[in-house]
Design an enzyme around this catalytic site. Structure first.
Site, PDB file in Angstrom:
ATOM      1  CG  HIS A 190      21.633  26.809 -57.700  1.00 11.67           C
ATOM      2  ND1 HIS A 190      22.867  27.409 -57.706  1.00 11.67           N
ATOM      3  CD2 HIS A 190      21.412  26.392 -58.947  1.00 11.67           C
ATOM      4  CE1 HIS A 190      23.361  27.370 -58.918  1.00 11.67           C
ATOM      5  NE2 HIS A 190      22.493  26.758 -59.701  1.00 11.67           N
ATOM      6  CD  GLU A 434      29.591  27.944 -64.836  1.00 13.01           C
ATOM      7  OE1 GLU A 434      29.303  27.384 -63.774  1.00 13.01           O
ATOM      8  OE2 GLU A 434      29.226  29.102 -65.097  1.00 13.01           O
ATOM      9  CG  ASP A 458      26.461  24.894 -63.811  1.00 14.22           C
ATOM     10  OD1 ASP A 458      25.412  24.218 -63.841  1.00 14.22           O
ATOM     11  OD2 ASP A 458      26.496  26.055 -63.389  1.00 14.22           O
ATOM     12  CB  CYS A 505      34.629  28.517 -57.414  1.00 13.79           C
ATOM     13  SG  CYS A 505      33.868  28.640 -59.032  1.00 13.79           S
TER      14      CYS A 505
HETATM   15  C1  PEP Z   1      29.633  25.942 -60.444  1.00 11.43           C
HETATM   16  O1  PEP Z   1      28.865  25.730 -61.395  1.00 11.43           O
HETATM   17  O2  PEP Z   1      30.492  25.129 -60.061  1.00 11.43           O
HETATM   18  C2  PEP Z   1      29.545  27.185 -59.673  1.00 11.43           C
HETATM   19  C3  PEP Z   1      30.427  27.453 -58.737  1.00 11.43           C
HETATM   20  O3  PEP Z   1      28.523  28.015 -59.918  1.00 11.43           O
HETATM   21  P1  PEP Z   1      27.014  27.783 -59.420  1.00 11.43           P
HETATM   22  O4  PEP Z   1      27.024  26.686 -58.412  1.00 11.43           O
HETATM   23  O5  PEP Z   1      26.578  29.091 -58.876  1.00 11.43           O
HETATM   24  O6  PEP Z   1      26.327  27.404 -60.701  1.00 11.43           O
HETATM   25 MG    MG Z   2      27.730  27.314 -62.290  1.00 12.14          MG
END
Ligand code: PEP
Ligand code: MG
Length: 580
Positions: A190, A434, A458, A505
């Site tokens: 993150h 995910e 994820d 995303c």
């Molecule tokens: C993902 O898991 O791809 C996502 C966009 O969410 P995050 O990175 O916030 O877990």
């Molecule tokens: Mg995620």
């Protein structure tokens, strides 16, 4: 001059002054004064050292307040307060008088005792790093080590750290943090994701950059090449400054060139919508400037990570409305709270879960903690009366869980009906794909929602059993793994069959190498971070023929493994324009 190689996670290049966020502690063995008459001298030494540290902390906090972040400044004011505390000082002086400790050992043993006390308390245990920080400062003074962290705040600051927790990153005012270089953190952690969303160059996984940097020296962070140069020589400085200028110039040209053009394939067969990932409304202006058509992923958890109390409906609503107003009719997808595992909320102590990524996180946590979930849903619903708002649930594992979330949403709608509050009765509800179970069960999920967004960060982690934040297994974290791609394909096909849109995303969406593949897999939209990637990805899409992209996707899906898949993608990218 010292060149260090790490993993590039957010493009761009910066030369600035290093600002070291230290975490190592200095070890002092048991040490005693040999003569009682030395006690007064040791106490004086300690008093002077502590007074100097208090002064240093206040002046440091002042600079931080002015240059970086008031929130971080307050941490250091609190540290100073502890050192000024009479009972704390008394304990240290008694260690010298009664136990015959040296000043250094008096500090270490008192801090050890405080650490034990803090560790026994769920809330205080998260403050142990503060004690370590304080101990290190006083010991540095006593031992005559240079203090490193005051020097670097005049110019652009490059933050050098061991590891950063997402809440640390969230509380940093990126206006002054120009780049990031860390020992740890994998490319899909993150920290990396957030750095990239803020559009600051970042290199992670540098191993032991913190032991090579003293603080205050010049440092180059090349987030495109994954390179960090400590103390660059004058020639290198000039070379990088020139490169920085060239990059800025070509960026400006590309943005201008792409701004009004549609993101469609060369044959006009596939038109993708390019939207942005944001962490807070602060990131929006930049995303719009780079041509985002809206927001495909609003990671709402930052409001929690950045706070020492639970946000109220009003807090959420206020933040969401800032986004809705700026978007001026463009769509925004608000993802409900996606916390825990590595995203701990400010009000919570460390988790005691053994496997937090498989634990009570994200939607699961929300469904168990309705007093946290419902105020957020109410704020999203309220905001929906003012713009093109959708809600999206993260980490959905299957239909029953989605229905449970839907029931909570309906409950909040009923409460709002009773209270006479406005909302969009047709608020679109999306599901993040995910988890492998969500991709495999996408046909069923598609019957119960209005859109999909594939969260590959994820999805890759859970499909390949590779911790997205662990640099030791970063080499195994492969977006191009055919198993991952097949899951994406399943989700896309299920969405097509049900007639709902499907976007992507994860970080993968912003990586030009994957653009032809994602076009070929049939995605309708890509949600990108950092904003700078938007014109690049658009240029890429505009240079691809849909039929070629489909063929490429078919071949990569059949590749025997990620190595071969990558080769195919590299070959395909050779015939495409170079994006800066
Ligand atoms: C993902 O898991 O791809 C996502 C966009 O969410 P995050 O990175 O916030 O877990
Ligand atoms: Mg995620």
């Amino acid at each position: 001059m010292d060149i260090q190689k790490g993993k590039p996670v957010s493009t761009g290049m910066v030369i600035g002054k290093a600002f070291l966020l230290e975490s190592e502690s200095i070890r002092i063995p048991a040490n005693y004064i040999t003569d009682e008459s030395y006690a007064q001298r040791e106490i004086e030494r300690l008093r002077t050292a502590m007074d100097e540290v208090v002064e240093e902390l206040h002046s440091f906090a002042g600079k931080l307040r002015e240059k970086t972040s008031a929130k971080i400044a307050e941490i250091f004011v609190a540290h100073a307060g502890m050192l000024e505390d009479d009972s704390f000082r008394k304990e240290l002086y008694e260690g010298i008088e009664k136990e015959k400790y040296t000043a250094e050992f008096a500090v270490t043993s008192a801090m050890r005792r405080w650490r034990e006390i803090f560790n026994e308390n769920d809330f205080l245990s998260s403050r142990v790093p503060d004690l370590n920080d304080l101990e290190r400062r006083v010991l540095r003074r006593l031992l005559g080590h240079e203090s490193e962290d005051l020097a670097g705040l005049q110019d652009e600051v490059v933050l050098v750290a061991g590891d950063l927790t997402p809440s640390q990153i969230a509380s940093i005012d990126t206006g002054e943090i120009k780049a990031l270089a860390t020992d740890g953190n994998g490319p899909a952690s993150h920290t990396a994701v957030i750095a990239s969303a803020y559009g600051i160059p970042a290199v992670v996984g540098l191993g032991d950059i913190t032991s090579k940097v003293a603080g205050g020296e010049s440092i180059v962070v090349d987030g495109t090449r994954g390179e960090v140069i400590i103390d660059p020589d004058p020639e290198t400085c000039v070379r990088y400054s020139n490169r920085h200028r060239e990059l800025e110039e070509s960026e400006r040209t590309l943005v201008e060139e792409m701004r009004e053009l549609p993101s469609e394939t060369q044959d006009g067969r596939q038109v993708l919508s390019l939207v942005a990932n944001i962490e807070s409304p602060n990131g929006l202006a930049k995303a719009l400037q780079y041509g985002a058509e809206g927001v495909g992923l609003y990671r709402t958890e930052m409001l929690f990570l950045d706070s020492d109390r639970m946000p109220t409906t009003e807090d959420h609503f206020h933040a969401y409305m800032r986004a809705v107003k700026q978007l001026d009719g463009r769509p925004v997808v608000m993802r409900t709270l996606d916390i825990r595992a590595d995203k701990l909320i400010g009000t919570e102590p460390e988790l005691k879960e053994q496997k937090p990524f498989l634990g009570l996180r994200s939607l699961r946590y929300c469904l168990k903690t309705l007093d946290v979930f419902k105020p957020q849903l109410r704020a999203i619903l309220r905001a929906s009366a003012f713009g093109e708002v959708s809600v999206m649930f993260p980490l959905v594992s299957g239909v029953e869980e989605l229905e449970e979330a839907g029931d909570v949403l309906d409950g909040v709608k009923s409460e709002m009906d009773e209270a006479g509050e406005d909302y969009d009765p047709n608020l679109p509800v999306g599901v993040m794909i995910e988890l492998p179970s969500a991709a495999i069960g996408a046909d069923a999920l598609a019957e119960h929602c209005d859109f999909f967004s594939i969260g590959t960060n994820d999805l890759i982690q859970y499909t390949l059993a590779v911790d997205r934040a662990n640099e030791d297994v970063a080499g195994l974290y492969s977006p191009e793994h055919p198993a991952v791609l097949r899951l994406i394909k399943m989700a896309v096909e299920a969405a097509e069959k049900a007639g709902i849109p499907v976007g992507l995303c994860g970080v993968m969406a912003s990586t030009p190498l994957y653009t032809p593949l994602l076009v070929g897999l049939g995605l309708d939209s890509l949600s990108l971070a950092p904003p700078q990637s938007l014109p690049r990805i658009k240029k890429m899409i505009r240079s691809i023929k849909f039929s070629d992209a489909q063929q490429l996707a078919a071949r990569v899906l059949e590749a025997r493994g990620p190595g071969r898949a990558r080769e195919l993608l590299m070959e395909a990218s050779e015939s495409l324009p170079e994006v800066p």
